[in-house]
Scaffold this active site. Structure first.
Site, PDB file in Angstrom:
ATOM      1  N   HIS A   1       0.859  -1.175   0.000  1.00 31.84           N
ATOM      2  CA  HIS A   1       0.000   0.000   0.000  1.00 31.84           C
ATOM      3  C   HIS A   1       0.905   1.238   0.000  1.00 31.84           C
ATOM      4  O   HIS A   1       2.061   1.175   0.445  1.00 31.84           O
ATOM      5  CB  HIS A   1      -0.876   0.033   1.254  1.00 31.84           C
ATOM      6  CG  HIS A   1      -1.967  -0.978   1.260  1.00 31.84           C
ATOM      7  ND1 HIS A   1      -3.092  -0.825   2.042  1.00 31.84           N
ATOM      8  CD2 HIS A   1      -2.121  -2.152   0.607  1.00 31.84           C
ATOM      9  CE1 HIS A   1      -3.890  -1.863   1.868  1.00 31.84           C
ATOM     10  NE2 HIS A   1      -3.319  -2.684   1.005  1.00 31.84           N
TER      11      HIS A   1
ATOM     12  N   GLU B   1       1.006   3.806   1.915  1.00 29.35           N
ATOM     13  CA  GLU B   1       1.514   4.153   3.242  1.00 29.35           C
ATOM     14  C   GLU B   1       2.681   3.262   3.652  1.00 29.35           C
ATOM     15  O   GLU B   1       3.679   3.745   4.199  1.00 29.35           O
ATOM     16  CB  GLU B   1       0.413   4.016   4.311  1.00 29.35           C
ATOM     17  CG  GLU B   1      -0.788   4.885   4.065  1.00 29.35           C
ATOM     18  CD  GLU B   1      -1.926   4.178   3.358  1.00 29.35           C
ATOM     19  OE1 GLU B   1      -3.086   4.394   3.751  1.00 29.35           O
ATOM     20  OE2 GLU B   1      -1.665   3.397   2.415  1.00 29.35           O
TER      21      GLU B   1
ATOM     22  N   CYS C   1      -6.295   1.829   5.866  1.00 27.16           N
ATOM     23  CA  CYS C   1      -6.917   0.566   6.259  1.00 27.16           C
ATOM     24  C   CYS C   1      -6.331   0.141   7.617  1.00 27.16           C
ATOM     25  O   CYS C   1      -5.402   0.783   8.121  1.00 27.16           O
ATOM     26  CB  CYS C   1      -6.626  -0.497   5.194  1.00 27.16           C
ATOM     27  SG  CYS C   1      -4.897  -1.040   5.183  1.00 27.16           S
TER      28      CYS C   1
ATOM     29  N   CYS D   1      -2.425  -0.351   7.527  1.00 23.56           N
ATOM     30  CA  CYS D   1      -1.661   0.893   7.422  1.00 23.56           C
ATOM     31  C   CYS D   1      -1.803   1.738   8.686  1.00 23.56           C
ATOM     32  O   CYS D   1      -0.826   2.322   9.149  1.00 23.56           O
ATOM     33  CB  CYS D   1      -2.090   1.666   6.181  1.00 23.56           C
ATOM     34  SG  CYS D   1      -1.649   0.794   4.648  1.00 23.56           S
TER      35      CYS D   1
END
Length: 153
Positions: A52, A54, A82, A85
């Site tokens: 992701h 992040e 999410c 993260c």
């Protein structure tokens, strides 16, 4: 306002994800008014669940600062983080989280769940949502619309 400036930089990163046909989520990490790390989704191209925006930016920031602690840092991300993260941001001890669009399916900062509503944590970052929300949301909506209309292979 600096939040808008840095969110625009995160949007530039999200556009890079879109160019490689990944979900357009982008992120920058700022310390002392300077961007120290950037990231964008690369799950599809790398076939890695945890890639992701992040997570990529956090890895880069830790390497740059030679520390797992990112105290004094603010993370700007185009989509509400999410649980994975948000957990990584918590573990990195970042001071602040700023996000654009809400994620009603998997957002962990209040839209679907709120990780930081848990009492007794040893760290609570400041959270600001909705920065350039319309632009961030539209980018995601347009991406998924194109994906749905794409002819099957």
């Amino acid at each position: 306002m600096n939040d808008v400036l840095y969110m625009k930089e995160a949007i530039k990163q999200a556009k890079k994800a879109e160019m490689i046909e990944d979900v357009p989520v982008g992120c920058v990490i700022v310390q002392n008014g300077k961007i120290i790390a950037r990231g964008y989704n690369k799950r599809t191209v790398n076939q890695q669940t945890e890639d992701h925006a992040e997570m990529i930016a956090i890895r880069k920031a830790c390497k740059k600062l030679n520390s797992w602690r990112l105290e004094g840092c603010t993370i700007y991300v185009t989509l509400e983080p999410c649980p994975m993260c948000a957990g990584a941001i918590f573990q990195a001890r970042m001071d602040r989280i700023v996000y654009g669009a809400r994620d009603y399916k998997a957002g962990a900062l209040g839209s679907k769940m709120d990780i930081f509503a848990t009492e007794g944590l040893n760290h609570y970052p400041e959270i600001t949502g909705g920065i350039l929300e319309e632009e961030c949301s539209r980018m995601l909506s347009d991406f998924f619309k194109k994906l749905r209309n794409k002819p099957a292979k």
